[in-house]
Each structure stands twice: as C-alpha cells, then as structure tokens.
Design a protein around this motif. Structure first.
Motif, mmCIF file in Angstrom:
data_model
loop_
_atom_site.group_PDB
_atom_site.id
_atom_site.type_symbol
_atom_site.label_atom_id
_atom_site.label_comp_id
_atom_site.label_asym_id
_atom_site.label_seq_id
_atom_site.Cartn_x
_atom_site.Cartn_y
_atom_site.Cartn_z
ATOM 1 N N PHE A 11 0.602 -1.109 0.171
ATOM 2 C CA PHE A 11 0.303 -0.305 0.422
ATOM 3 C C PHE A 11 0.845 1.227 -0.277
ATOM 4 O O PHE A 11 1.758 1.599 0.660
ATOM 5 N N CYS A 22 -7.864 2.090 1.947
ATOM 6 C CA CYS A 22 -7.009 0.998 1.397
ATOM 7 C C CYS A 22 -7.681 -0.137 0.823
ATOM 8 O O CYS A 22 -7.760 -0.617 0.370
ATOM 9 N N LEU A 26 -7.049 -2.093 -1.839
ATOM 10 C CA LEU A 26 -7.135 -3.711 -1.821
ATOM 11 C C LEU A 26 -8.070 -4.658 -3.057
ATOM 12 O O LEU A 26 -7.529 -5.484 -3.660
ATOM 13 N N ALA A 41 3.286 -1.852 4.045
ATOM 14 C CA ALA A 41 3.083 -0.389 3.925
ATOM 15 C C ALA A 41 4.933 0.510 4.328
ATOM 16 O O ALA A 41 5.357 -0.546 5.537
ATOM 17 N N ALA A 90 3.161 1.362 -3.442
ATOM 18 C CA ALA A 90 2.535 0.404 -2.856
ATOM 19 C C ALA A 90 2.881 -0.758 -3.935
ATOM 20 O O ALA A 90 3.613 -1.567 -3.456
ATOM 21 N N ARG A 108 0.291 -1.457 -9.549
ATOM 22 C CA ARG A 108 -1.066 -0.323 -8.581
ATOM 23 C C ARG A 108 -2.016 0.042 -9.298
ATOM 24 O O ARG A 108 -2.748 0.270 -9.641
ATOM 25 N N ALA A 116 -5.732 6.484 -1.965
ATOM 26 C CA ALA A 116 -4.684 4.830 -1.358
ATOM 27 C C ALA A 116 -4.600 3.851 -3.009
ATOM 28 O O ALA A 116 -5.127 4.120 -3.908
ATOM 29 N N CYS A 118 -2.670 0.524 -3.331
ATOM 30 C CA CYS A 118 -2.312 -1.327 -4.152
ATOM 31 C C CYS A 118 -1.951 -1.826 -4.518
ATOM 32 O O CYS A 118 -2.230 -2.356 -6.382
#
Length: 126
Positions: A11, A22, A26, A41, A90, A108, A116, A118
């Motif tokens: 992340f 987040c 995800l 992270a 990330a 990502r 955010a 991920c």
C-alpha cells in the motif's frame, strides 16, 4: 508439507487516507488474483493498516525507506519519486515484503477517492 507462495498487498496512501480507501484499493487490486497472505506499507504509515490487518487476520509488514528506494517499479509517479525515492510506493512495498525474486501480479490500483493505492506481489514459496 505443501509450500505456499507469499502473496503480499503493498500500500501507498496520502496522509488524509482512511481504512476504507485502503480496503477499496485492495479490492480493486485483488480482483482475479490469489488471496493475499500479508499486507505491507512504509514503516511510518503502518499504523493506518493495523485495523485492516487485524480484520483480515493477516500479518503486517513495515517496509523501510531503504527497501522502498531499492526497488524499481513499472509505474512511475513523480510525487513518489520525489518523496519516497521509488516510482510507486504500493508496488515497491509489495515487492520488498514478498522477498527476493518477487514479481508483481498487478500494478498499483488507485482507490476511487484517489487517497490510497494497492499492488499485489508474489514471492517464492515459503
């Protein structure tokens, strides 16, 4: 005993991000990929992910600034390069935490509110 690959969700997120951002990032990154076995992270932002790691019953890996800077990522954000020394926090967090010879399963993904990111990486079987 069967050896299972390590699947890490890495992340990156803004200071104003929350757990919902987040989780959304995800969910986008996870779609169509194996279930993650750990979250990662930058060490100075790990606290935000603690409740998500607990809820998912997954270990949480803190990635040092040196680890982030040592990873070359396929995505390149000017902001990430300037602040963290890597193209994608990330992607670098996922690759670093997944271990040597890790590979990205997905670049990502950005949460809908853009707070955010991920990425998912797979490490060698442990």
């Amino acid at each position: 005993m069967e050896r299972r690959a390590v699947i890490v969700a890495g992340f990156g997120f803004r200071a104003a991000a929350d757990v919902a951002a987040c989780k959304a990032a995800l969910a986008l990154a996870q779609s169509g990929h194996p279930a993650v076995t750990a979250l990662a992270a930058p060490h100075d932002k790990i606290a935000l992910l603690a409740s998500l790691a607990t809820a998912l019953d997954l270990p949480l890996i803190a990635v040092t600034p040196e680890m982030l800077r040592s990873i070359t990522t396929p995505t390149s954000s000017r902001f990430s390069l300037e602040t963290r020394g890597t193209g994608s926090v990330a992607e670098a967090a996922a690759l670093s935490a997944a271990g040597p010879d890790a590979r990205l399963l997905t670049r990502r993904h950005v949460s809908p509110n853009r707070m955010a990111t991920c990425a998912i990486a797979q490490g060698p079987a442990a």
